[in-house]
Design a protein around this motif. Structure first.
Motif, PDB file in Angstrom:
ATOM      1  N   ARG A 128       0.842  -1.208   0.000  1.00 58.53           N
ATOM      2  CA  ARG A 128       0.000   0.000   0.000  1.00 58.53           C
ATOM      3  C   ARG A 128       0.876   1.256   0.000  1.00 58.53           C
ATOM      4  NH1 ARG A 128      -4.674  -1.009   1.825  1.00 58.53           N
ATOM      5  NH2 ARG A 128      -4.039  -2.285   3.587  1.00 58.53           N
ATOM      6  N   ILE A 129       1.907   1.253   0.839  1.00 57.21           N
ATOM      7  CA  ILE A 129       2.835   2.387   0.912  1.00 57.21           C
ATOM      8  C   ILE A 129       3.571   2.558  -0.410  1.00 57.21           C
ATOM      9  CG2 ILE A 129       4.967   3.196   2.018  1.00 57.21           C
ATOM     10  CD1 ILE A 129       3.857   1.809   4.630  1.00 57.21           C
ATOM     11  N   TYR A 130       4.047   1.458  -0.980  1.00 59.19           N
ATOM     12  CA  TYR A 130       4.769   1.502  -2.257  1.00 59.19           C
ATOM     13  C   TYR A 130       3.887   2.086  -3.357  1.00 59.19           C
ATOM     14  CZ  TYR A 130       7.134  -0.102  -6.483  1.00 59.19           C
ATOM     15  OH  TYR A 130       7.737  -0.164  -7.705  1.00 59.19           O
ATOM     16  N   GLN A 160      -5.568   2.362  -1.397  1.00 58.64           N
ATOM     17  CA  GLN A 160      -5.388   3.507  -0.516  1.00 58.64           C
ATOM     18  C   GLN A 160      -6.599   3.788   0.369  1.00 58.64           C
ATOM     19  OE1 GLN A 160      -2.224   4.887  -0.350  1.00 58.64           O
ATOM     20  NE2 GLN A 160      -1.904   3.133  -1.698  1.00 58.64           N
ATOM     21  N   LEU A 161      -7.658   3.002   0.216  1.00 59.21           N
ATOM     22  CA  LEU A 161      -8.892   3.265   0.965  1.00 59.21           C
ATOM     23  C   LEU A 161      -9.218   2.142   1.949  1.00 59.21           C
ATOM     24  CD1 LEU A 161     -10.973   4.657  -2.034  1.00 59.21           C
ATOM     25  CD2 LEU A 161      -9.831   5.960  -0.228  1.00 59.21           C
ATOM     26  N   GLY A 162      -8.197   1.438   2.423  1.00 56.95           N
ATOM     27  CA  GLY A 162      -8.413   0.420   3.434  1.00 56.95           C
ATOM     28  C   GLY A 162      -8.653  -0.984   2.909  1.00 56.95           C
ATOM     29  N   TYR A 163      -8.586  -1.161   1.615  1.00 53.12           N
ATOM     30  CA  TYR A 163      -8.712  -2.492   1.022  1.00 53.12           C
ATOM     31  C   TYR A 163      -7.397  -2.836   0.356  1.00 53.12           C
ATOM     32  CZ  TYR A 163      -9.559  -6.034  -2.509  1.00 53.12           C
ATOM     33  OH  TYR A 163      -9.456  -7.150  -3.282  1.00 53.12           O
ATOM     34  N   THR A 179     -10.304  -8.820   5.160  1.00 54.25           N
ATOM     35  CA  THR A 179     -10.257  -9.407   3.817  1.00 54.25           C
ATOM     36  C   THR A 179      -9.349 -10.633   3.810  1.00 54.25           C
ATOM     37  OG1 THR A 179     -10.424  -7.160   2.903  1.00 54.25           O
ATOM     38  CG2 THR A 179      -9.807  -8.911   1.372  1.00 54.25           C
ATOM     39  N   ILE A 180      -8.182 -10.498   4.405  1.00 50.69           N
ATOM     40  CA  ILE A 180      -7.209 -11.594   4.423  1.00 50.69           C
ATOM     41  C   ILE A 180      -7.734 -12.751   5.265  1.00 50.69           C
ATOM     42  CG2 ILE A 180      -4.830 -12.263   4.959  1.00 50.69           C
ATOM     43  CD1 ILE A 180      -5.267 -10.136   2.610  1.00 50.69           C
ATOM     44  N   LEU A 181      -8.327 -12.452   6.412  1.00 44.86           N
ATOM     45  CA  LEU A 181      -8.902 -13.515   7.249  1.00 44.86           C
ATOM     46  C   LEU A 181      -9.982 -14.283   6.488  1.00 44.86           C
ATOM     47  CD1 LEU A 181      -9.117 -11.757  10.724  1.00 44.86           C
ATOM     48  CD2 LEU A 181      -7.774 -13.809  10.168  1.00 44.86           C
ATOM     49  N   GLY A 232     -13.086   0.414  -0.840  1.00 46.06           N
ATOM     50  CA  GLY A 232     -13.409   1.556   0.007  1.00 46.06           C
ATOM     51  C   GLY A 232     -14.770   2.138  -0.309  1.00 46.06           C
ATOM     52  N   HIS A 233     -15.749   1.301  -0.521  1.00 41.70           N
ATOM     53  CA  HIS A 233     -17.148   1.693  -0.742  1.00 41.70           C
ATOM     54  C   HIS A 233     -17.366   2.479  -2.032  1.00 41.70           C
ATOM     55  CE1 HIS A 233     -17.715   0.208   3.270  1.00 41.70           C
ATOM     56  NE2 HIS A 233     -16.847   1.063   3.742  1.00 41.70           N
TER      57      HIS A 233
END
Length: 170
Positions: A20-22, A32-35, A40-42, A156-157
Motif C-alpha cells: 500500500r505504501i509503495y 489507498q482506501l483500506g482495502y 479481507t485476508i482472514l 473503500g465503498h
C-alpha cells in the motif's frame, strides 16, 4: 508456494501494508482506501483462497486465488473474455514483501500459481490491476496474459476501474 495459514497473518499484513505504501509512493491510487485489510485476508484464509510465496523459510508474497466464477469478472466493458466459461482461476490481492523487491520474484510467483492450478486441470486465468500500476502490468503481460477490457471493483465503498487480463492455456 503453499496455502496460507493463520500463522502467516502477521507477515501477510506487513506485506499488504508495505505494498500500500509503495503504491502511494508511486502515485498509484490503488489500495489507498483500506482495502485489502485484515478482515479481507482472514476471509481469504477461511475460504482457503490465500497462498503465500516462501523464500528461505520466510513469507515473501501473498495472493488470493479464487476458483470458479468471480463476481468481479461477470461484467466486462470495452472488450470481452475469450470465452464464457465459469471454470477459471481469478488472481487477486497479489503482493510481495518489500524485502524481495527487484529480485523478479513476482514473475516467478505468478508462474507458480499458473503451474499449481494447471496441474489441477485449470486452463483459464483472469487477473486485474489499476491502469497506472505499470509494474504489475509488466508482471501480468510477462506471464502471457492479454488485456481483455475493463472491470470494476469495490475498494473503500466505491467502484474503481481495473484493467482485466486473461490467459488461456488450451
Amino acid at each position: 508456494m503453499r496455502q496460507a495459514q493463520d500463522s502467516d497473518l502477521a507477515a501477510i499484513d506487513i506485506i499488504i501494508e508495505n505494498a500500500r505504501i509503495y503504491l502511494k509512493q508511486q502515485g498509484i491510487n490503488q489500495w489507498q482506501l483500506g482495502y485489502p485489510n485484515q478482515e479481507t485476508i482472514l476471509n481469504d484464509l477461511k475460504q482457503k483462497h490465500g497462498y503465500v510465496l516462501i523464500v528461505d523459510k520466510h513469507v515473501a508474497g501473498y495472493v488470493a486465488v479464487i476458483t470458479g466464477e468471480d463476481p468481479v469478472y461477470t461484467k466486462i466493458e470495452s472488450g470481452q473474455w475469450l470465452n464464457q466459461s465459469t471454470n477459471y482461476v481469478a488472481i487477486h490481492r497479489f503482493a510481495l514483501s518489500h524485502t524481495y523487491r527487484g529480485q523478479k520474484l513476482a514473475q516467478r510467483f505468478v508462474t507458480a500459481i499458473l503451474t499449481y492450478f494447471f496441474d489441477k486441470d485449470v486452463v483459464d486465468f483472469r487477473i486485474d490491476t489499476h491502469p497506472e500500476n505499470m509494474p504489475m502490468q509488466a508482471v501480468i503481460k510477462g506471464n502471457g496474459f492479454v488485456k481483455r477490457g475493463i472491470v470494476y471493483i469495490d475498494e473503500g465503498h466505491a467502484k474503481h476501474v481495473r484493467w482485466a487480463y486473461q490467459l488461456s492455456l488450451k
